[in-house]
Design an enzyme around this catalytic site. Sequence first.
Site, PDB file in Angstrom:
ATOM      1  N   ASN A   1       8.491  -1.504  12.154  1.00  0.00           N
ATOM      2  CA  ASN A   1       9.305  -1.908  11.019  1.00  0.00           C
ATOM      3  C   ASN A   1       9.593  -0.057  10.292  1.00  0.00           C
ATOM      4  O   ASN A   1       9.184   0.687   9.347  1.00  0.00           O
ATOM      5  CB  ASN A   1       8.243  -2.590   9.887  1.00  0.00           C
ATOM      6  CG  ASN A   1       8.374  -3.034   8.806  1.00  0.00           C
ATOM      7  OD1 ASN A   1       9.943  -2.663   8.494  1.00  0.00           O
ATOM      8  ND2 ASN A   1       8.708  -4.001   7.414  1.00  0.00           N
TER       9      ASN A   1
ATOM     10  N   CYS B   1      13.915  -3.562   3.046  1.00  0.00           N
ATOM     11  CA  CYS B   1      13.790  -4.337   4.252  1.00  0.00           C
ATOM     12  C   CYS B   1      15.418  -5.385   4.805  1.00  0.00           C
ATOM     13  O   CYS B   1      16.062  -5.403   5.282  1.00  0.00           O
ATOM     14  CB  CYS B   1      12.735  -5.421   5.156  1.00  0.00           C
ATOM     15  SG  CYS B   1      10.970  -3.898   4.642  1.00  0.00           S
TER      16      CYS B   1
ATOM     17  N   HIS C   1      15.036  -9.654  10.303  1.00  0.00           N
ATOM     18  CA  HIS C   1      14.320  -7.707  10.309  1.00  0.00           C
ATOM     19  C   HIS C   1      12.527  -8.205  10.676  1.00  0.00           C
ATOM     20  O   HIS C   1      11.991  -9.502  11.186  1.00  0.00           O
ATOM     21  CB  HIS C   1      13.723  -8.476   8.549  1.00  0.00           C
ATOM     22  CG  HIS C   1      12.607  -7.157   7.718  1.00  0.00           C
ATOM     23  ND1 HIS C   1      13.034  -6.050   8.674  1.00  0.00           N
ATOM     24  CD2 HIS C   1      11.366  -6.886   7.382  1.00  0.00           C
ATOM     25  CE1 HIS C   1      12.203  -5.292   7.692  1.00  0.00           C
ATOM     26  NE2 HIS C   1      10.513  -5.600   7.802  1.00  0.00           N
TER      27      HIS C   1
HETATM   28  C1  LIG Z   1      -0.846  -6.315   7.824  1.00  0.00           C
HETATM   29  C2  LIG Z   1      -1.389  -7.379   8.809  1.00  0.00           C
HETATM   30  C3  LIG Z   1      -1.008  -6.828  10.188  1.00  0.00           C
HETATM   31  C4  LIG Z   1      -2.790  -7.154   8.604  1.00  0.00           C
HETATM   32  O1  LIG Z   1      -3.480  -8.250   9.611  1.00  0.00           O
HETATM   33  P1  LIG Z   1      -4.097  -9.675   8.787  1.00  0.00           P
HETATM   34  O2  LIG Z   1      -4.634 -10.719   9.736  1.00  0.00           O
HETATM   35  O3  LIG Z   1      -4.048 -10.354   7.501  1.00  0.00           O
HETATM   36  O4  LIG Z   1      -6.296  -8.954   8.371  1.00  0.00           O
HETATM   37  P2  LIG Z   1      -6.475  -8.936   7.130  1.00  0.00           P
HETATM   38  O5  LIG Z   1      -5.883  -7.707   5.904  1.00  0.00           O
HETATM   39  O6  LIG Z   1      -6.812 -10.181   6.752  1.00  0.00           O
HETATM   40  O7  LIG Z   1      -7.687  -8.549   8.062  1.00  0.00           O
HETATM   41  C5  LIG Z   1      -8.727  -9.316   9.372  1.00  0.00           C
HETATM   42  C6  LIG Z   1      -9.330  -8.512   9.519  1.00  0.00           C
HETATM   43  O8  LIG Z   1      -8.774  -7.327  10.317  1.00  0.00           O
HETATM   44  C7  LIG Z   1      -9.819  -5.938   9.992  1.00  0.00           C
HETATM   45  N1  LIG Z   1      -8.287  -5.047   9.681  1.00  0.00           N
HETATM   46  C8  LIG Z   1      -7.532  -5.322   8.464  1.00  0.00           C
HETATM   47  N2  LIG Z   1      -6.619  -3.769   9.226  1.00  0.00           N
HETATM   48  C9  LIG Z   1      -7.153  -3.456  10.032  1.00  0.00           C
HETATM   49  C10 LIG Z   1      -6.809  -2.642  11.052  1.00  0.00           C
HETATM   50  N3  LIG Z   1      -5.469  -1.992  10.648  1.00  0.00           N
HETATM   51  N4  LIG Z   1      -7.518  -2.536  12.308  1.00  0.00           N
HETATM   52  C11 LIG Z   1      -8.716  -3.270  12.535  1.00  0.00           C
HETATM   53  N5  LIG Z   1      -8.237  -4.027  11.938  1.00  0.00           N
HETATM   54  C12 LIG Z   1      -7.969  -4.826  11.002  1.00  0.00           C
HETATM   55  C13 LIG Z   1     -10.286  -6.545   8.223  1.00  0.00           C
HETATM   56  O9  LIG Z   1     -10.846  -5.335   8.067  1.00  0.00           O
HETATM   57  C14 LIG Z   1     -10.676  -7.865   8.769  1.00  0.00           C
HETATM   58  O10 LIG Z   1     -11.882  -7.553   8.944  1.00  0.00           O
HETATM   59  P3  LIG Z   1     -13.067  -8.959   8.899  1.00  0.00           P
HETATM   60  O11 LIG Z   1     -12.364 -10.519   9.504  1.00  0.00           O
HETATM   61  O12 LIG Z   1     -14.210  -8.597   9.527  1.00  0.00           O
HETATM   62  O13 LIG Z   1     -12.886  -9.343   7.274  1.00  0.00           O
HETATM   63  C15 LIG Z   1      -0.281  -8.464   7.936  1.00  0.00           C
HETATM   64  O14 LIG Z   1      -1.218  -9.197   7.293  1.00  0.00           O
HETATM   65  C16 LIG Z   1       0.444  -8.379   8.385  1.00  0.00           C
HETATM   66  O15 LIG Z   1       1.201  -8.293   9.576  1.00  0.00           O
HETATM   67  N6  LIG Z   1       1.446  -8.920   7.027  1.00  0.00           N
HETATM   68  C17 LIG Z   1       2.883  -9.089   6.869  1.00  0.00           C
HETATM   69  C18 LIG Z   1       3.191  -6.863   7.192  1.00  0.00           C
HETATM   70  C19 LIG Z   1       4.806  -7.397   6.792  1.00  0.00           C
HETATM   71  O16 LIG Z   1       5.137  -8.246   8.082  1.00  0.00           O
HETATM   72  N7  LIG Z   1       5.384  -6.366   6.523  1.00  0.00           N
HETATM   73  C20 LIG Z   1       6.512  -6.278   6.552  1.00  0.00           C
HETATM   74  C21 LIG Z   1       7.073  -6.870   5.139  1.00  0.00           C
HETATM   75  S1  LIG Z   1       8.738  -5.949   4.819  1.00  0.00           S
END
Ligand SMILES: CC(C)(COP(=O)(O)OP(=O)(O)OC[C@H]1O[C@@H](n2cnc3c(N)ncnc32)[C@H](O)[C@@H]1OP(=O)(O)O)[C@@H](O)C(=O)NCCC(=O)NCCS
Length: 333
Positions: free
Chosen positions: A289, A123, A258
């Site tokens: 993204n 990225c 980004h």
């Molecule tokens: C991917 C992302 C959106 C996930 O969000 P998050 O809040 O970290 O999610 P988590 O993995 O901690 O999970 C939180 C809850 O949501 C749930 N969950 C995870 N993915 C899910 C999805 N796709 N849909 C619904 N629920 C989801 C989990 O089961 C968890 O549930 P619980 O609280 O009951 O256990 C977030 O981590 C993110 O944006 N990260 C950066 C990604 C990014 O920018 N990448 C590019 C970098 S170049």
Amino acid sequence: MTGLITPPSGAAHARISGIGAYRPRRVVPNSELVEAIDSSDEWIQERSGIKTRHFAGDGESVIDMSEFATRDALAMAGIEAGEVDAVILATVTHPYQTPAAAPALADRMGMGKPAAFDISAACAGYCHGISLASDMVRGGSARNVAVVGVERLSDFTSRTDRGTAFIFGDGAGAAIVTASDTAGIGPTVWGSEGDKWDVIAQNESWIDVHEQKLDWPTIGMQGQRVFRWAVWSMAPVAQRALEVAGVTVDQLDAFIPHQANVRIIDAMCKQLKMPDHVAVARDIVDSANTSAASVPLATERMLREGAAPRGGLALQIGFGAGLSYAAQVITLP
Ligand SMILES: CC(C)(COP(=O)(O)OP(=O)(O)OC[C@H]1O[C@@H](n2cnc3c(N)ncnc32)[C@H](O)[C@@H]1OP(=O)(O)O)[C@@H](O)C(=O)NCCC(=O)NCCS
């Protein structure tokens, strides 16, 4: 006897003189993806800001997408394909280990025989390319450089991975870097944190896929680690890019980070104390993204929609797998 080497000599300054973009025709809303990951449109929008993404069509390659974006960038720059001396193509989804995509793009576009190579900085690839191109123009190894960021991430995304299935999209963006009387590209602040190389990574090596007959590899991500790193470590990098350019946040017209996640963009704006008058790129809402393509796609959109003025000052920053990052202040073409 030792001879003296003629030192390289180039232009006093470099600038971006044209920008172009290509978004594949197929628009994929969250509703098409949620069933396979037991998610919902609301959850995806709340956690990432993403509503839709574009997926490339059958057989639509990274070279095809690059061609459309580069043609638009050349048209804006008022430069013929034959005047391009070098092509830098940033991607992690060209499906050939070798050769690079850039020479084929150059040939397809009738550029003659320019230097042409790919770079892999995920990225952050496009902002790495802008830095290289600026140095090449000022160092005298090229007069006009095409910098392309392009991805076909749909090929390397698992439709059943809850952490990535909704994040990635396809597209291409391109910029032309040319000589300039005044500095149009500030010094780059860049770096890498290879101790975190596993945070965003292809889940299996090609060798293991072949020898152990594994499934097609996809890109995996430890979402929370990426999120924390991006929020806490990237705002200081963006701040340093302003400082080395001698520009204050109040002087900016646009902030083009980004397009990883709307919450990351909002958190960076807060940390940088981004004034209200600065237009902030939020192309992620419709394009998701697109890794190396995200910054040029967002830039093209801001200019086309009039959100940022031509000739204005923009702070751009790319960050992602590596982990790697690069940021610089630019004058918008
Ligand atoms: C991917 C992302 C959106 C996930 O969000 P998050 O809040 O970290 O999610 P988590 O993995 O901690 O999970 C939180 C809850 O949501 C749930 N969950 C995870 N993915 C899910 C999805 N796709 N849909 C619904 N629920 C989801 C989990 O089961 C968890 O549930 P619980 O609280 O009951 O256990 C977030 O981590 C993110 O944006 N990260 C950066 C990604 C990014 O920018 N990448 C590019 C970098 S170049």
